[in-house]
Design a protein around this motif. Structure first.
Motif, mmCIF file in Angstrom:
data_model
loop_
_atom_site.group_PDB
_atom_site.id
_atom_site.type_symbol
_atom_site.label_atom_id
_atom_site.label_comp_id
_atom_site.label_asym_id
_atom_site.label_seq_id
_atom_site.Cartn_x
_atom_site.Cartn_y
_atom_site.Cartn_z
ATOM 1 N N TYR A 20 9.817 9.436 -7.819
ATOM 2 C CA TYR A 20 10.201 8.637 -6.650
ATOM 3 C C TYR A 20 9.247 7.446 -6.606
ATOM 4 O O TYR A 20 8.026 7.624 -6.638
ATOM 5 C CB TYR A 20 10.052 9.502 -5.407
ATOM 6 N N GLN A 21 9.794 6.222 -6.545
ATOM 7 C CA GLN A 21 8.915 5.043 -6.537
ATOM 8 C C GLN A 21 9.369 4.017 -5.505
ATOM 9 O O GLN A 21 10.572 3.814 -5.296
ATOM 10 C CB GLN A 21 8.866 4.385 -7.919
ATOM 11 N N MET A 22 8.375 3.366 -4.883
ATOM 12 C CA MET A 22 8.630 2.297 -3.921
ATOM 13 C C MET A 22 7.539 1.246 -4.055
ATOM 14 O O MET A 22 6.478 1.489 -4.636
ATOM 15 C CB MET A 22 8.706 2.854 -2.503
ATOM 16 N N LYS A 23 7.802 0.060 -3.480
ATOM 17 C CA LYS A 23 6.852 -1.046 -3.609
ATOM 18 C C LYS A 23 6.920 -1.928 -2.370
ATOM 19 O O LYS A 23 8.005 -2.275 -1.896
ATOM 20 C CB LYS A 23 7.184 -1.877 -4.849
ATOM 21 N N ALA A 24 5.754 -2.315 -1.875
ATOM 22 C CA ALA A 24 5.683 -3.329 -0.828
ATOM 23 C C ALA A 24 5.643 -4.688 -1.501
ATOM 24 O O ALA A 24 4.701 -5.005 -2.239
ATOM 25 C CB ALA A 24 4.447 -3.115 0.035
ATOM 26 N N ASP A 25 6.672 -5.511 -1.276
ATOM 27 C CA ASP A 25 6.746 -6.800 -1.976
ATOM 28 C C ASP A 25 5.869 -7.842 -1.268
ATOM 29 O O ASP A 25 5.261 -7.561 -0.222
ATOM 30 C CB ASP A 25 8.210 -7.235 -2.135
ATOM 31 N N PRO A 26 5.763 -9.065 -1.806
ATOM 32 C CA PRO A 26 4.887 -10.073 -1.188
ATOM 33 C C PRO A 26 5.242 -10.419 0.242
ATOM 34 O O PRO A 26 4.392 -10.958 0.981
ATOM 35 C CB PRO A 26 5.070 -11.290 -2.109
ATOM 36 N N ASN A 27 6.474 -10.128 0.680
ATOM 37 C CA ASN A 27 6.863 -10.398 2.067
ATOM 38 C C ASN A 27 6.610 -9.201 2.976
ATOM 39 O O ASN A 27 6.952 -9.244 4.171
ATOM 40 C CB ASN A 27 8.340 -10.778 2.126
ATOM 41 N N GLY A 28 6.045 -8.134 2.428
ATOM 42 C CA GLY A 28 5.756 -6.950 3.230
ATOM 43 C C GLY A 28 6.936 -6.016 3.395
ATOM 44 O O GLY A 28 6.835 -5.039 4.138
ATOM 45 N N VAL A 29 8.046 -6.310 2.726
ATOM 46 C CA VAL A 29 9.197 -5.423 2.791
ATOM 47 C C VAL A 29 8.967 -4.259 1.824
ATOM 48 O O VAL A 29 8.613 -4.475 0.653
ATOM 49 C CB VAL A 29 10.499 -6.170 2.446
ATOM 50 N N GLY A 97 14.819 -6.837 26.492
ATOM 51 C CA GLY A 97 16.248 -6.579 26.345
ATOM 52 C C GLY A 97 16.761 -6.747 24.928
ATOM 53 O O GLY A 97 17.932 -6.439 24.656
ATOM 54 N N SER A 98 15.932 -7.217 24.013
ATOM 55 C CA SER A 98 16.377 -7.384 22.625
ATOM 56 C C SER A 98 16.351 -6.059 21.882
ATOM 57 O O SER A 98 15.621 -5.132 22.242
ATOM 58 C CB SER A 98 15.497 -8.410 21.906
ATOM 59 N N TRP A 99 17.159 -5.995 20.813
ATOM 60 C CA TRP A 99 17.223 -4.793 19.965
ATOM 61 C C TRP A 99 16.893 -5.223 18.527
ATOM 62 O O TRP A 99 17.782 -5.398 17.695
ATOM 63 C CB TRP A 99 18.614 -4.173 20.004
ATOM 64 N N VAL A 100 15.627 -5.388 18.239
ATOM 65 C CA VAL A 100 15.216 -5.810 16.905
ATOM 66 C C VAL A 100 14.077 -4.915 16.434
ATOM 67 O O VAL A 100 13.126 -4.660 17.178
ATOM 68 C CB VAL A 100 14.760 -7.285 16.883
ATOM 69 N N ALA A 101 14.193 -4.435 15.202
ATOM 70 C CA ALA A 101 13.108 -3.698 14.551
ATOM 71 C C ALA A 101 12.983 -4.243 13.141
ATOM 72 O O ALA A 101 13.880 -4.060 12.313
ATOM 73 C CB ALA A 101 13.407 -2.205 14.532
ATOM 74 N N ASP A 102 11.898 -4.959 12.876
ATOM 75 C CA ASP A 102 11.687 -5.619 11.587
ATOM 76 C C ASP A 102 10.330 -5.168 11.060
ATOM 77 O O ASP A 102 9.290 -5.735 11.409
ATOM 78 C CB ASP A 102 11.733 -7.135 11.768
ATOM 79 N N LEU A 103 10.325 -4.141 10.213
ATOM 80 C CA LEU A 103 9.091 -3.495 9.790
ATOM 81 C C LEU A 103 8.542 -4.124 8.514
ATOM 82 O O LEU A 103 9.279 -4.361 7.563
ATOM 83 C CB LEU A 103 9.338 -2.001 9.558
ATOM 84 N N ARG A 104 7.222 -4.355 8.509
ATOM 85 C CA ARG A 104 6.554 -4.894 7.329
ATOM 86 C C ARG A 104 5.319 -4.050 7.013
ATOM 87 O O ARG A 104 4.664 -3.498 7.904
ATOM 88 C CB ARG A 104 6.158 -6.352 7.555
ATOM 89 N N TYR A 105 4.989 -4.017 5.746
ATOM 90 C CA TYR A 105 3.900 -3.186 5.229
ATOM 91 C C TYR A 105 2.538 -3.624 5.789
ATOM 92 O O TYR A 105 2.224 -4.805 5.849
ATOM 93 C CB TYR A 105 3.888 -3.267 3.706
ATOM 94 N N VAL A 106 1.729 -2.619 6.169
ATOM 95 C CA VAL A 106 0.364 -2.862 6.650
ATOM 96 C C VAL A 106 -0.656 -2.257 5.693
ATOM 97 O O VAL A 106 -1.564 -2.946 5.202
ATOM 98 C CB VAL A 106 0.172 -2.298 8.070
ATOM 99 N N GLU A 107 -0.536 -0.971 5.422
ATOM 100 C CA GLU A 107 -1.527 -0.289 4.587
ATOM 101 C C GLU A 107 -0.959 1.054 4.142
ATOM 102 O O GLU A 107 0.104 1.479 4.615
ATOM 103 C CB GLU A 107 -2.833 -0.069 5.358
ATOM 104 N N ALA A 108 -1.695 1.722 3.255
ATOM 105 C CA ALA A 108 -1.282 3.044 2.778
ATOM 106 C C ALA A 108 -2.510 3.844 2.377
ATOM 107 O O ALA A 108 -3.561 3.283 2.024
ATOM 108 C CB ALA A 108 -0.320 2.922 1.605
ATOM 109 N N ARG A 109 -2.372 5.159 2.428
ATOM 110 C CA ARG A 109 -3.451 6.030 1.956
ATOM 111 C C ARG A 109 -2.862 7.343 1.448
ATOM 112 O O ARG A 109 -1.773 7.762 1.869
ATOM 113 C CB ARG A 109 -4.465 6.297 3.072
ATOM 114 N N VAL A 110 -3.584 7.969 0.546
ATOM 115 C CA VAL A 110 -3.195 9.260 -0.027
ATOM 116 C C VAL A 110 -4.204 10.300 0.426
ATOM 117 O O VAL A 110 -5.419 10.057 0.411
ATOM 118 C CB VAL A 110 -3.142 9.187 -1.566
ATOM 119 N N GLU A 111 -3.695 11.467 0.837
ATOM 120 C CA GLU A 111 -4.557 12.551 1.290
ATOM 121 C C GLU A 111 -4.227 13.829 0.527
ATOM 122 O O GLU A 111 -3.076 14.059 0.154
ATOM 123 C CB GLU A 111 -4.385 12.796 2.794
ATOM 124 N N LYS A 112 -5.224 14.660 0.317
ATOM 125 C CA LYS A 112 -5.001 15.967 -0.269
ATOM 126 C C LYS A 112 -4.320 16.869 0.757
ATOM 127 O O LYS A 112 -4.568 16.771 1.954
ATOM 128 C CB LYS A 112 -6.321 16.604 -0.715
#
Length: 728
Positions: A20-29, A97-112
């Motif tokens: 399974y692979q994913m990537k945060a691109d330069p725009n944070g998507v 009253g708006s209905w907008v959700a626009d998520l962008r990458y902030v950070e990541a971490r791996v835990e045991k």
């Protein structure tokens, strides 16, 4: 195992057989790159294509680049209102009253180790057997932060998903939709498999090709439901038990859910799985957070059978918490189909003596033992013994049952109340119902408001007093109606959209309290049979009554569909009397036993009505259960043929982990003149070993049994075979 490339923001999850692979691109998507059979470590970004697509808008960050659009990119967790018109994972109603959700990458971490979810069921694992990836996303305008949680159980090929949503802004936010899982496929040539039906006909397999638009199943009944199961599959069109790539996705949740898959205009596909948005609105004040239920994924490169075995293994070793896990569960007999409400103390004792004489080990007293309950219209909520039926109460009955060498089990329905009860007279406001509205009843029952701690406390204390007064080894926790008029007197108007979910959380809370207070008591789930057969309930109740339909021939289809995600030991399966109360069909006792022996085994009948020959067969079935227990309950399960309306036999097998022992089960359908000779190809054996079958002098090589097949005898209508294979 989890790999994080911090320079490229690429995240790769490996299990034994999948990647399974994913990537945060330069725009944070956060782009979804791949989920499928295991592959070598590689940056899969070149798989993403860009083109100018009409009516697919472009986010502000890319300026005039018309080739970049959220509407065309495969995403890891889709937002809404910002240019992606496919199925949303997250919908937010903001304070303006708006209905907008626009998520962008902030950070990541791996835990045991594996993350856990407070108040919610989740797979668990020792720290050395799992890893967790946490990817943080944020909507920059509302300051809603989202943690995407990934758990990897490598040996089980299992990847789990959950989402934690936190309001870091200074204004309230309403969550209108929050999926636990979003999975994008860069191709839509897939079949969608769901498990559907109704009361007494649960979890029938339905398979259809993906078409343009959205296909979905779900429940708005307050329970996961008889009608649709919160487990679905996507697979290659030619996939079968042994061939083709397939994906299984399950939601560990026992309430309203939705599994939806969309085939888009560009021939890609998106699967979302989570709480159903119907009547769901969660108010998130500043500083508060909300956690979705867990979703679980398995990808098999080798067909359905491998996927099922991986789910079975994960459920057995990393989900259920069974007090009987390391010892054999007792053979039980349930009183319900023997005499329903019509019993007294003497009749119960005679029933128990008959059961003990045949080798049965647990007597379960079903409905009718409490309050003044002589039918299903009264006394739910009055959890004290009916002393007209039980003069010595449950403690007296318990002592007498124990003296016969039996353990005692008890039926309860804690989530319900009867209007004809002391509890309702004292607390009419404890039911779910908006003020001024007439009740909608189901089975003469109303639903207690389990969002309220005082309601759960009452139920816990009343039932715990009974459990403290008697030796009770087993509880059958039933729930016999869907939720209606879902409104709580304990919540303000702006939080009524939380009631469905808070109800489920309340059920989980009470179940966990009972587990903690009674660590040696087995709890079996039930909701009119299989109305709440899901992985969420299995976390608290390690077996579930598979269906109120105990007809052996119907059970072939029910247990077949159930087996795609759920292992045999989770399926409550009993031998009942004939003609069957649901179908009117008469099936030989030996066949009824063969079907039930592939589940959590017991009986539902008046044993005194059996002939001496039938009683001898019951005693033999009990010995068979005891002798084959580890093989059935802990071995690998193989579906050899699917139940069929044309009279072809239904066959399945249980194979030991070392492949030296197997149990072959076959049940014939309706017979017709001039039946064909049939050969059955087995699975899961060791090709180089030679096996001897019950009653057969020939030694059969494993590869012969799997490739050439075993010649089945011509069986009469609804006849069975149960053959043990042993390697020599």
């Amino acid at each position: 195992m989890i790999f994080q490339d911090t320079e490229k923001n690429i995240f790769t999850l490996h299990t034994r057989n999948s990647t399974y692979q994913m990537k945060a691109d330069p725009n944070g998507v956060l782009l979804h790159l791949y989920y499928g059979p295991r592959i070598s470590d590689c940056d899969l970004s070149p798989l993403i294509r860009f083109a100018d697509r009409g009516f697919s808008p472009n986010p502000a960050e890319v300026g005039n680049d018309r080739t970049y659009s959220l509407d065309t990119l495969p995403q890891e967790y889709s937002g809404s209102g910002a240019g992606d018109f496919r199925l949303p994972s997250l919908e937010l109603e903001l304070s303006d009253g708006s209905w907008v959700a626009d998520l962008r990458y902030v950070e990541a971490r791996v835990e045991k180790g594996k993350y856990n979810l407070e108040g919610l069921p989740a797979f668990y694992a020792p720290q050395e057997e799992a890893e967790t990836l946490i990817i943080t996303m944020e909507d920059a305008t509302s300051h809603v932060r989202v943690d995407l949680l990934y758990g990897v159980l490598e040996a089980c090929d299992l990847i789990t998903r959950a989402v934690r949503i936190e309001n870091r802004g200074d204004a309230p936010v309403r969550i209108r939709r929050a999926a636990s899982l979003c999975l994008d496929f860069q191709g839509a040539d897939l079949d969608f498999i769901t498990f559907d039906g109704g009361h007494v006909k649960e979890r029938g397999l339905n398979r259809t090709r993906l078409r343009s638009g959205v296909q979905s199943v779900g429940s708005i009944r307050g329970i996961s439901s008889h009608q649709h199961n919160p487990f679905v599959m996507l697979c290659q069109p030619g996939a079968d038990e042994e061939h083709g790539t397939c994906y299984g996705a399950a939601l560990l949740y026992s309430g309203n859910f939705e599994a939806a898959v969309e085939r888009s205009q560009f021939e890609d596909a998106r699967l979302t799985l989570g709480i159903h948005p119907f009547h769901f609105c969660w108010l998130l004040e500043p500083g508060q957070s909300f956690t979705t239920p867990e979703a679980a994924l398995v990808c098999s490169p080798n067909g359905f059978s491998q996927m099922s075995r991986q789910f079975h293994k994960a459920i057995r070793t990393h989900l259920v918490r069974d007090v009987w896990q390391n010892r054999r569960k007792p053979v039980q007999i349930n009183s319900w189909e023997a005499f329903y409400f019509d019993y007294d103390h003497q009749r119960l004792l005679q029933f128990a003596k008959e059961a003990a004489s045949l080798g049965i080990e647990m007597f379960v007293l079903d409905d009718g033992w409490f309050g003044h309950r002589d039918n299903d219209s009264s006394s739910l909520g009055d959890w004290w013994a009916n002393e007209k039926k039980l003069p010595g109460g449950l403690s007296g009955l318990s002592a007498e049952i124990k003296a016969l060498g039996l353990e005692l089990g008890l039926w309860i329905e804690p989530e319900m109340v009867s209007e004809d009860s002391q509890l309702y007279q004292d607390h009419p406001d404890w039911v779910l119902n908006p003020p001024g509205r007439p009740y909608t009843r189901g089975r003469f029952q109303l639903v207690l408001d389990f969002t309220r701690a005082e309601v759960r406390d009452y139920v816990f204390q009343a039932l715990q007093a009974l459990l403290d007064s008697a030796e009770i080894s087993y509880l059958k926790w039933d729930m016999n109606r869907a939720l209606t008029q879902v409104w709580s007197a304990a919540l303000p108007t702006e939080r009524q959209g939380e009631v469905y979910h808070r109800y489920v959380l309340g059920v989980y809370d009470l179940l966990e309290r009972f587990r903690q207070a009674n660590p040696n008591t087995l709890i079996e789930g039930c909701s009119g049979g299989g109305g709440r057969f899901d992985m969420g309930m299995l976390y608290y109740t390690p077996q579930i009554w598979c269906s109120d339909n105990t007809d052996a021939i119907d059970r072939l289809s029910i247990q077949y569909g159930t087996s795609f995600a759920y292992p045999p030991f989770t399926m409550g399966a009993h031998v009942s009397a004939v003609p069957n109360e649901q179908t009117g069909r008469s099936v030989p006792l030996e066949t009824r036993g063969t079907v039930a022996l592939s589940g959590s085994f017991g009986y539902e009948m008046d044993l005194s009505k059996l002939s001496d020959q039938e009683k001898a067969l019951v005693a033999r079935q009990i010995r068979d259960y005891q002798e084959s227990y580890d093989l059935v309950q802990k071995g690998d399960y193989f579906r050899l043929t699917a139940p069929s309306a044309d009279g072809a036999p239904t066959a399945w097998a249980h194979v030991s982990p070392d492949k030296r022992t197997a149990l072959l089960c076959v049940v014939s359908g309706q017979t017709h003149a001039g039946p064909p000779f049939r050969r059955l190809r087995l699975r899961g054996l060791e090709p180089g070993l030679r096996y001897r079958l019950t009653g057969d002098d020939m030694l059969w090589p494993g590869d012969v049994l799997m490739q050439a097949g075993y010649p089945l005898p011509i069986l009469g209508e609804y006849q069975c075979l149960r053959l043990l294979l042993k390697a020599e």
